[in-house]
Design an enzyme around this catalytic site. Structure first.
Site, mmCIF file in Angstrom:
data_model
loop_
_atom_site.group_PDB
_atom_site.id
_atom_site.type_symbol
_atom_site.label_atom_id
_atom_site.label_comp_id
_atom_site.label_asym_id
_atom_site.label_seq_id
_atom_site.Cartn_x
_atom_site.Cartn_y
_atom_site.Cartn_z
ATOM 1 N N ASP A 31 0.867 -1.042 0.057
ATOM 2 C CA ASP A 31 -0.148 0.343 0.038
ATOM 3 C C ASP A 31 0.683 1.119 -0.132
ATOM 4 O O ASP A 31 1.909 1.165 0.792
ATOM 5 C CB ASP A 31 -0.981 -0.096 1.269
ATOM 6 C CG ASP A 31 -1.982 0.979 1.048
ATOM 7 O OD1 ASP A 31 -3.177 0.575 1.007
ATOM 8 O OD2 ASP A 31 -1.687 2.141 0.962
ATOM 9 N N ASN A 87 -12.851 -3.044 2.343
ATOM 10 C CA ASN A 87 -13.774 -2.259 2.380
ATOM 11 C C ASN A 87 -14.911 -2.179 1.495
ATOM 12 O O ASN A 87 -14.328 -2.360 0.424
ATOM 13 C CB ASN A 87 -13.135 -0.748 2.690
ATOM 14 C CG ASN A 87 -12.164 -0.656 3.812
ATOM 15 O OD1 ASN A 87 -12.516 -0.989 5.097
ATOM 16 N ND2 ASN A 87 -11.293 -0.056 3.729
ATOM 17 N N VAL A 96 -11.123 3.114 -3.685
ATOM 18 C CA VAL A 96 -10.778 2.636 -5.078
ATOM 19 C C VAL A 96 -11.658 1.561 -5.413
ATOM 20 O O VAL A 96 -12.046 0.646 -4.676
ATOM 21 C CB VAL A 96 -9.271 2.148 -4.863
ATOM 22 C CG1 VAL A 96 -8.930 1.617 -6.282
ATOM 23 C CG2 VAL A 96 -8.468 3.035 -4.337
ATOM 24 N N HIS A 100 -10.427 -5.007 -3.329
ATOM 25 C CA HIS A 100 -8.973 -5.314 -2.834
ATOM 26 C C HIS A 100 -9.205 -5.571 -1.234
ATOM 27 O O HIS A 100 -10.210 -5.373 -0.498
ATOM 28 C CB HIS A 100 -8.229 -4.002 -3.050
ATOM 29 C CG HIS A 100 -8.881 -2.820 -2.431
ATOM 30 N ND1 HIS A 100 -9.877 -2.104 -3.207
ATOM 31 C CD2 HIS A 100 -8.546 -2.026 -1.179
ATOM 32 C CE1 HIS A 100 -10.073 -1.182 -2.591
ATOM 33 N NE2 HIS A 100 -9.426 -1.109 -1.438
ATOM 34 N N MET A 101 -8.045 -6.593 -0.838
ATOM 35 C CA MET A 101 -7.892 -7.056 0.436
ATOM 36 C C MET A 101 -6.804 -6.326 0.915
ATOM 37 O O MET A 101 -5.688 -6.563 0.286
ATOM 38 C CB MET A 101 -7.939 -8.700 0.389
ATOM 39 C CG MET A 101 -7.767 -9.031 1.832
ATOM 40 S SD MET A 101 -7.327 -11.063 1.720
ATOM 41 C CE MET A 101 -9.057 -11.452 1.448
ATOM 42 N N HIS A 102 -7.019 -5.805 2.282
ATOM 43 C CA HIS A 102 -5.639 -5.289 2.787
ATOM 44 C C HIS A 102 -5.160 -6.267 3.792
ATOM 45 O O HIS A 102 -5.963 -6.832 4.692
ATOM 46 C CB HIS A 102 -6.133 -4.246 3.747
ATOM 47 C CG HIS A 102 -6.667 -2.954 3.227
ATOM 48 N ND1 HIS A 102 -6.065 -1.717 2.975
ATOM 49 C CD2 HIS A 102 -8.042 -2.733 2.636
ATOM 50 C CE1 HIS A 102 -6.770 -0.816 2.289
ATOM 51 N NE2 HIS A 102 -8.140 -1.238 1.905
HETATM 52 P P1 AMP Z 1 -9.710 1.586 0.617
HETATM 53 O O1 AMP Z 1 -9.811 2.846 1.274
HETATM 54 O O2 AMP Z 1 -10.175 -0.015 1.236
HETATM 55 O O3 AMP Z 1 -10.376 1.597 -0.796
HETATM 56 O O4 AMP Z 1 -8.381 1.426 0.244
HETATM 57 C C1 AMP Z 1 -7.324 1.781 -0.808
HETATM 58 C C2 AMP Z 1 -6.218 1.727 -0.574
HETATM 59 O O5 AMP Z 1 -5.350 1.857 -1.755
HETATM 60 C C3 AMP Z 1 -5.679 2.983 0.350
HETATM 61 O O6 AMP Z 1 -5.132 2.356 1.643
HETATM 62 C C4 AMP Z 1 -4.471 3.601 -0.602
HETATM 63 O O7 AMP Z 1 -3.348 4.109 0.432
HETATM 64 C C5 AMP Z 1 -4.141 2.580 -1.493
HETATM 65 N N1 AMP Z 1 -3.651 2.856 -2.739
HETATM 66 C C6 AMP Z 1 -3.980 3.988 -3.674
HETATM 67 N N2 AMP Z 1 -3.393 4.149 -4.665
HETATM 68 C C7 AMP Z 1 -2.537 3.428 -4.556
HETATM 69 C C8 AMP Z 1 -1.307 2.819 -5.242
HETATM 70 N N3 AMP Z 1 -1.089 3.541 -6.683
HETATM 71 N N4 AMP Z 1 -0.287 1.895 -4.959
HETATM 72 C C9 AMP Z 1 -0.552 1.347 -3.794
HETATM 73 N N5 AMP Z 1 -1.526 1.698 -2.950
HETATM 74 C C10 AMP Z 1 -2.575 2.505 -3.217
#
Ligand code: AMP
Length: 114
Positions: A31, A87, A96, A100-102
């Site tokens: 991230d 999320n 985004v 995606h999985m954190h």
């Molecule tokens: P969410 O809030 O669950 O949609 O998480 C989106 C995540 O994507 C956030 O933690 C951002 O920091 C991360 N993010 C956005 N753009 C990028 C990127 N180009 N490379 C890596 N992580 C990213």
């Protein structure tokens, strides 16, 4: 069909990132704004906007995302434990529009998550 989607651009190789995992179904990378010592994103290559859009045909993707999360948690030595977060939509904190999985680790986590 999603268009302006930063993770789709990563899948398509239009935005550079250091890949931690790459297979036929999923990618993993760090991230850009880490919320823990280890903060990795695991995403499907298929365009799936959010968790609520998953269908039964996506089960192999979800299974693979979990397998990759487990493997990376092991590779990064997250023995004390880790947290997986998905999320879903604006109300769930998704920013985004690509599933995606954190994978978060390297610190302790409270509950409820806030
Ligand atoms: P969410 O809030 O669950 O949609 O998480 C989106 C995540 O994507 C956030 O933690 C951002 O920091 C991360 N993010 C956005 N753009 C990028 C990127 N180009 N490379 C890596 N992580 C990213």
């Amino acid at each position: 069909m999603l268009t302006d989607n930063v993770f789709k651009k990563i899948v398509d190789g239009q935005i550079p990132t250091t890949l931690l995992h790459d297979d036929d179904l999923v990618l993993a990378f760090k991230d850009i704004h880490p919320q823990a010592k280890i903060h990795i994103l695991i995403i499907p290559k298929k365009e799936i906007r959010t968790h609520a859009d998953l269908t039964a045909e996506d089960l192999p993707i979800i299974a693979r995302m979990h397998q990759v999360a487990q493997k990376l948690a092991n590779d990064f030595g997250l023995k004390p434990g880790y947290r997986l977060v998905i999320n879903c939509d604006r109300g769930g904190g998704q920013t985004v529009p690509h599933l995606h999985m954190h994978l978060l680790g390297g610190r302790s986590f409270g509950w409820p998550p806030g």
